[in-house]
Design a protein around this motif. Structure first.
Motif, PDB file in Angstrom:
ATOM      1  N   THR A   9      -4.884 -10.392 -21.480  1.00  0.00           N
ATOM      2  CA  THR A   9      -3.467 -10.179 -21.198  1.00  0.00           C
ATOM      3  C   THR A   9      -3.309  -9.993 -19.695  1.00  0.00           C
ATOM      4  N   PRO A  10      -2.412 -10.752 -19.069  1.00  0.00           N
ATOM      5  CA  PRO A  10      -2.264 -10.594 -17.621  1.00  0.00           C
ATOM      6  C   PRO A  10      -1.618  -9.272 -17.228  1.00  0.00           C
ATOM      7  N   VAL A  11      -2.065  -8.751 -16.107  1.00  0.00           N
ATOM      8  CA  VAL A  11      -1.481  -7.568 -15.496  1.00  0.00           C
ATOM      9  C   VAL A  11      -0.377  -8.064 -14.560  1.00  0.00           C
ATOM     10  N   ASP A  12       0.821  -7.490 -14.660  1.00  0.00           N
ATOM     11  CA  ASP A  12       1.927  -7.903 -13.798  1.00  0.00           C
ATOM     12  C   ASP A  12       1.801  -7.264 -12.420  1.00  0.00           C
ATOM     13  N   VAL A  13       1.914  -8.103 -11.393  1.00  0.00           N
ATOM     14  CA  VAL A  13       1.763  -7.671 -10.011  1.00  0.00           C
ATOM     15  C   VAL A  13       2.960  -8.162  -9.195  1.00  0.00           C
ATOM     16  N   ALA A  14       3.579  -7.249  -8.451  1.00  0.00           N
ATOM     17  CA  ALA A  14       4.677  -7.601  -7.542  1.00  0.00           C
ATOM     18  C   ALA A  14       4.066  -7.948  -6.191  1.00  0.00           C
ATOM     19  N   VAL A  15       4.469  -9.097  -5.637  1.00  0.00           N
ATOM     20  CA  VAL A  15       3.908  -9.558  -4.367  1.00  0.00           C
ATOM     21  C   VAL A  15       5.040  -9.801  -3.380  1.00  0.00           C
ATOM     22  N   GLY A  16       4.921  -9.194  -2.201  1.00  0.00           N
ATOM     23  CA  GLY A  16       5.943  -9.319  -1.172  1.00  0.00           C
ATOM     24  C   GLY A  16       5.631 -10.415  -0.179  1.00  0.00           C
ATOM     25  N   VAL A  17       6.555 -11.339  -0.047  1.00  0.00           N
ATOM     26  CA  VAL A  17       6.442 -12.409   0.947  1.00  0.00           C
ATOM     27  C   VAL A  17       7.459 -12.068   2.039  1.00  0.00           C
ATOM     28  N   LEU A  18       7.010 -11.285   3.028  1.00  0.00           N
ATOM     29  CA  LEU A  18       7.884 -10.865   4.121  1.00  0.00           C
ATOM     30  C   LEU A  18       8.011 -12.012   5.110  1.00  0.00           C
ATOM     31  N   GLY A  50       1.358  -4.970  -5.377  1.00  0.00           N
ATOM     32  CA  GLY A  50       0.535  -4.222  -6.319  1.00  0.00           C
ATOM     33  C   GLY A  50       1.095  -4.249  -7.722  1.00  0.00           C
ATOM     34  N   LYS A  51       0.378  -3.578  -8.607  1.00  0.00           N
ATOM     35  CA  LYS A  51       0.690  -3.584 -10.034  1.00  0.00           C
ATOM     36  C   LYS A  51       1.992  -2.860 -10.347  1.00  0.00           C
ATOM     37  N   LEU A  52       2.687  -3.383 -11.349  1.00  0.00           N
ATOM     38  CA  LEU A  52       3.871  -2.717 -11.876  1.00  0.00           C
ATOM     39  C   LEU A  52       3.429  -1.544 -12.736  1.00  0.00           C
ATOM     40  N   GLU A  53       4.140  -0.446 -12.622  1.00  0.00           N
ATOM     41  CA  GLU A  53       3.908   0.694 -13.504  1.00  0.00           C
ATOM     42  C   GLU A  53       4.844   0.564 -14.695  1.00  0.00           C
ATOM     43  N   ALA A  60      11.323  -2.777  -7.849  1.00  0.00           N
ATOM     44  CA  ALA A  60      10.974  -1.358  -7.669  1.00  0.00           C
ATOM     45  C   ALA A  60       9.481  -1.208  -7.374  1.00  0.00           C
ATOM     46  N   ALA A  61       8.651  -1.956  -8.088  1.00  0.00           N
ATOM     47  CA  ALA A  61       7.204  -1.901  -7.846  1.00  0.00           C
ATOM     48  C   ALA A  61       6.880  -2.394  -6.442  1.00  0.00           C
ATOM     49  N   LEU A  62       7.554  -3.463  -6.031  1.00  0.00           N
ATOM     50  CA  LEU A  62       7.310  -4.016  -4.700  1.00  0.00           C
ATOM     51  C   LEU A  62       7.717  -3.012  -3.624  1.00  0.00           C
ATOM     52  N   ALA A  63       8.875  -2.406  -3.775  1.00  0.00           N
ATOM     53  CA  ALA A  63       9.342  -1.416  -2.795  1.00  0.00           C
ATOM     54  C   ALA A  63       8.354  -0.253  -2.710  1.00  0.00           C
ATOM     55  N   ARG A  64       7.890   0.232  -3.852  1.00  0.00           N
ATOM     56  CA  ARG A  64       6.943   1.351  -3.885  1.00  0.00           C
ATOM     57  C   ARG A  64       5.622   0.954  -3.228  1.00  0.00           C
TER      58      ARG A  64
END
Length: 150
Positions: A9-18, A50-53, A60-64
């Motif tokens: 099962t994939p782990v969801d990860v938020a990635v920021g492209v600034l 990083g990973k979503l909680e 929200a995960a990306l901002a954190r």
């Protein structure tokens, strides 16, 4: 007799492209960070995140994560691309979001490095999950030629 392959099962990860924008709103350089010592693929370059909680939205995960890792506060983020990557240590679903506004000084809180890049990127090696992103940038920007150095 072969064993059935286990579907991870994939782990969801938020990635920021600034991405920096010029006065006309054209996209310019983008931010890459290195993976810190002690993490899988230490020293490889990637887009930060990083990973979503549990119960967290991708934004929200990306901002954190960007505040925890880089010390910055981001404005809005915009869904851009999604990609599932199978790494030996994990299967991840990467949610790439473009970010054009942030505030605060960059602080490399995990001892990582940062670089503002354009195509082709000079930072090497790049994480396998980063290569498709560089190709998406190339397609959007009409870039011809390599997207990264080996």
């Amino acid at each position: 007799m072969s064993m059935p392959t286990e579907e991870r099962t994939p782990v969801d990860v938020a990635v920021g492209v600034l991405v920096e924008r010029d006065a006309q709103g054209q996209e310019g350089r983008f931010l890459l960070t290195s993976r810190p010592e002690g993490k899988v693929y230490a020293g490889y370059w990637e887009f930060p995140g990083g990973k979503l909680e549990a119960g967290e939205t991708v934004h929200a995960a990306l901002a954190r994560e960007l505040h925890e890792e880089l010390g910055i506060t981001i404005g809005d983020s915009y869904a851009w691309q999604e990609l599932v990557m199978d790494y030996p240590h994990a299967r991840v679903r990467l949610h790439f979001r473009k970010v054009y506004e942030w505030s605060g000084p960059f602080e490399m809180r995990e001892g990582q490095s940062m670089a503002w890049e354009s195509l082709p990127v000079d930072s090497a090696p790049v994480l396998p999950g980063t290569i498709p992103v560089l190709q998406w940038f190339a397609a959007e920007r009409g870039h011809v030629g390599p997207t990264h150095r080996d």
